[in-house]
Scaffold this motif. Structure first.
Motif, PDB file in Angstrom:
ATOM      1  N   ILE A  92       0.837  -1.197   0.000  1.00 17.42           N
ATOM      2  CA  ILE A  92       0.000   0.000   0.000  1.00 17.42           C
ATOM      3  C   ILE A  92       0.873   1.249   0.000  1.00 17.42           C
ATOM      4  O   ILE A  92       0.548   2.249  -0.645  1.00 17.42           O
ATOM      5  CB  ILE A  92      -0.961  -0.017   1.211  1.00 17.42           C
ATOM      6  CG1 ILE A  92      -2.011  -1.122   1.023  1.00 17.42           C
ATOM      7  CG2 ILE A  92      -1.641   1.336   1.394  1.00 17.42           C
ATOM      8  CD1 ILE A  92      -2.912  -1.360   2.216  1.00 17.42           C
ATOM      9  N   GLU A  93       2.020   1.198   0.687  1.00 16.90           N
ATOM     10  CA  GLU A  93       2.914   2.351   0.735  1.00 16.90           C
ATOM     11  C   GLU A  93       3.417   2.721  -0.657  1.00 16.90           C
ATOM     12  O   GLU A  93       3.444   3.897  -1.030  1.00 16.90           O
ATOM     13  CB  GLU A  93       4.100   2.076   1.666  1.00 16.90           C
ATOM     14  CG  GLU A  93       3.745   2.000   3.131  1.00 16.90           C
ATOM     15  CD  GLU A  93       3.191   0.646   3.552  1.00 16.90           C
ATOM     16  OE1 GLU A  93       3.141  -0.289   2.715  1.00 16.90           O
ATOM     17  OE2 GLU A  93       2.770   0.525   4.721  1.00 16.90           O
ATOM     18  N   VAL A  94       3.838   1.713  -1.427  1.00  9.55           N
ATOM     19  CA  VAL A  94       4.310   1.980  -2.793  1.00  9.55           C
ATOM     20  C   VAL A  94       3.160   2.509  -3.644  1.00  9.55           C
ATOM     21  O   VAL A  94       3.328   3.478  -4.396  1.00  9.55           O
ATOM     22  CB  VAL A  94       4.932   0.717  -3.428  1.00  9.55           C
ATOM     23  CG1 VAL A  94       5.250   0.954  -4.903  1.00  9.55           C
ATOM     24  CG2 VAL A  94       6.197   0.306  -2.676  1.00  9.55           C
ATOM     25  N   ALA A  95       1.990   1.903  -3.531  1.00 12.69           N
ATOM     26  CA  ALA A  95       0.836   2.370  -4.302  1.00 12.69           C
ATOM     27  C   ALA A  95       0.483   3.807  -3.941  1.00 12.69           C
ATOM     28  O   ALA A  95       0.142   4.615  -4.811  1.00 12.69           O
ATOM     29  CB  ALA A  95      -0.363   1.446  -4.055  1.00 12.69           C
ATOM     30  N   VAL A 111      -4.765   5.935   6.668  1.00 12.95           N
ATOM     31  CA  VAL A 111      -4.519   7.215   5.995  1.00 12.95           C
ATOM     32  C   VAL A 111      -3.593   8.079   6.847  1.00 12.95           C
ATOM     33  O   VAL A 111      -2.622   8.659   6.343  1.00 12.95           O
ATOM     34  CB  VAL A 111      -5.843   7.954   5.696  1.00 12.95           C
ATOM     35  CG1 VAL A 111      -5.560   9.362   5.193  1.00 12.95           C
ATOM     36  CG2 VAL A 111      -6.671   7.172   4.684  1.00 12.95           C
ATOM     37  N   ASP A 112      -3.851   8.149   8.146  1.00 12.40           N
ATOM     38  CA  ASP A 112      -3.005   8.949   9.033  1.00 12.40           C
ATOM     39  C   ASP A 112      -1.567   8.437   9.035  1.00 12.40           C
ATOM     40  O   ASP A 112      -0.613   9.231   8.989  1.00 12.40           O
ATOM     41  CB  ASP A 112      -3.556   8.927  10.466  1.00 12.40           C
ATOM     42  CG  ASP A 112      -4.854   9.706  10.610  1.00 12.40           C
ATOM     43  OD1 ASP A 112      -5.186  10.495   9.696  1.00 12.40           O
ATOM     44  OD2 ASP A 112      -5.543   9.515  11.633  1.00 12.40           O
ATOM     45  N   ALA A 113      -1.396   7.123   9.069  1.00 10.56           N
ATOM     46  CA  ALA A 113      -0.051   6.542   9.086  1.00 10.56           C
ATOM     47  C   ALA A 113       0.685   6.827   7.776  1.00 10.56           C
ATOM     48  O   ALA A 113       1.882   7.146   7.782  1.00 10.56           O
ATOM     49  CB  ALA A 113      -0.126   5.044   9.342  1.00 10.56           C
ATOM     50  N   LEU A 114      -0.019   6.724   6.653  1.00  8.92           N
ATOM     51  CA  LEU A 114       0.597   7.018   5.360  1.00  8.92           C
ATOM     52  C   LEU A 114       0.990   8.496   5.270  1.00  8.92           C
ATOM     53  O   LEU A 114       2.078   8.831   4.783  1.00  8.92           O
ATOM     54  CB  LEU A 114      -0.355   6.645   4.226  1.00  8.92           C
ATOM     55  CG  LEU A 114      -0.549   5.156   3.977  1.00  8.92           C
ATOM     56  CD1 LEU A 114      -1.776   4.913   3.098  1.00  8.92           C
ATOM     57  CD2 LEU A 114       0.695   4.542   3.342  1.00  8.92           C
ATOM     58  N   CYS A 115       0.124   9.371   5.740  1.00 13.92           N
ATOM     59  CA  CYS A 115       0.428  10.808   5.705  1.00 13.92           C
ATOM     60  C   CYS A 115       1.632  11.124   6.579  1.00 13.92           C
ATOM     61  O   CYS A 115       2.511  11.905   6.178  1.00 13.92           O
ATOM     62  CB  CYS A 115      -0.789  11.622   6.135  1.00 13.92           C
ATOM     63  SG  CYS A 115      -2.113  11.633   4.905  1.00 13.92           S
ATOM     64  N   ASP A 116       1.708  10.510   7.757  1.00 13.60           N
ATOM     65  CA  ASP A 116       2.860  10.725   8.634  1.00 13.60           C
ATOM     66  C   ASP A 116       4.142  10.218   7.991  1.00 13.60           C
ATOM     67  O   ASP A 116       5.172  10.887   8.023  1.00 13.60           O
ATOM     68  CB  ASP A 116       2.656  10.022   9.981  1.00 13.60           C
ATOM     69  CG  ASP A 116       1.617  10.701  10.857  1.00 13.60           C
ATOM     70  OD1 ASP A 116       1.261  11.864  10.573  1.00 13.60           O
ATOM     71  OD2 ASP A 116       1.145  10.057  11.819  1.00 13.60           O
ATOM     72  N   ARG A 117       4.059   9.038   7.396  1.00 17.81           N
ATOM     73  CA  ARG A 117       5.262   8.435   6.810  1.00 17.81           C
ATOM     74  C   ARG A 117       5.798   9.247   5.640  1.00 17.81           C
ATOM     75  O   ARG A 117       7.000   9.382   5.471  1.00 17.81           O
ATOM     76  CB  ARG A 117       4.948   7.010   6.354  1.00 17.81           C
ATOM     77  CG  ARG A 117       6.143   6.324   5.749  1.00 17.81           C
ATOM     78  CD  ARG A 117       6.002   4.844   5.666  1.00 17.81           C
ATOM     79  NE  ARG A 117       7.277   4.272   5.292  1.00 17.81           N
ATOM     80  CZ  ARG A 117       7.438   3.047   4.867  1.00 17.81           C
ATOM     81  NH1 ARG A 117       6.400   2.244   4.795  1.00 17.81           N
ATOM     82  NH2 ARG A 117       8.615   2.594   4.544  1.00 17.81           N
TER      83      ARG A 117
END
Length: 199
Positions: free
Chosen positions: A65-68, A187-193
């Motif tokens: 999901i991170e790469v996507a 979503v929050d974790a992806l935005c933080d990362r």
């Protein structure tokens, strides 16, 4: 120095296969009802000559999901402003995670365009990073036409170079299994990362 083109007889025996579980493929899609989306003539590993006999479509998926997220949401909708990516809120919540299946197989055989397999072909990572798609599309067509066993290509994600992206050929038999919205914590974790701010 520009990348070499795939001259017939110079690359076919050098291609190295990698097997990828169909269940591991992910895509963040604006239009999940129409997945898989088969593109041609537009993106990195598309058929450069749609309309020809033997034409093919390509569906772009990722290893995580991170790469996507980096490849689709940030790349397509983000802009770097004052030390962070700004992404419209709708882009963060309206792209479900699409998972796939194949009726005929659980794994796909992809031509590996990463690491030593890429270098053995006389290529480098410009195949995955150049903004000019002419050479990468020529390689996609050559790989597709070289042998029907190839279901697509594995390459290094340009937007997250520690991850892999996959260009899956239409003949793979890929179909949508299901789509589900990202949770607010995802979503929050992806935005933080990725240093993303919703706007």
């Amino acid at each position: 120095m520009s990348l070499r083109l795939p001259e017939p007889g110079t690359f076919e025996q050098l291609l190295r296969p990698v097997r990828i579980e169909v269940a591991s493929l992910v895509r963040l899609s604006r239009y999940p009802a129409t997945e898989p989306y088969w593109s041609a003539g537009v993106y990195r590993f598309d058929d450069p000559d749609p309309g020809r006999i033997g034409e093919f479509g390509t569906c772009y998926t990722a290893s995580s999901i991170e790469v996507a997220f980096a490849e689709s949401v940030i790349h397509a909708s983000g802009r770097f402003v004052d030390g962070a990516y700004e992404v419209p809120s709708a882009e963060l919540i309206e792209r479900p995670v699409v998972r796939f299946a194949c009726d005929r197989r659980k794994t796909l055989v992809l031509a590996d365009l990463t690491g030593a397999a890429l270098k053995a072909l006389g290529l480098n990572n410009d195949i995955s990073a150049s903004a000019d798609y002419a050479v990468s599309q020529a390689w996609a067509q050559a790989i597709h036409d070289a042998d029907p066993r190839w279901h697509g290509i594995r390459y290094v994600s340009r937007q997250m170079n520690k991850g892999f992206a996959y260009a899956i050929f239409e003949r793979s038999g890929l179909r949508k299994l299901h789509a589900e919205k990202l949770t607010s914590s995802q979503v929050d974790a992806l935005c933080d990362r990725f240093n993303v701010t919703a706007v």
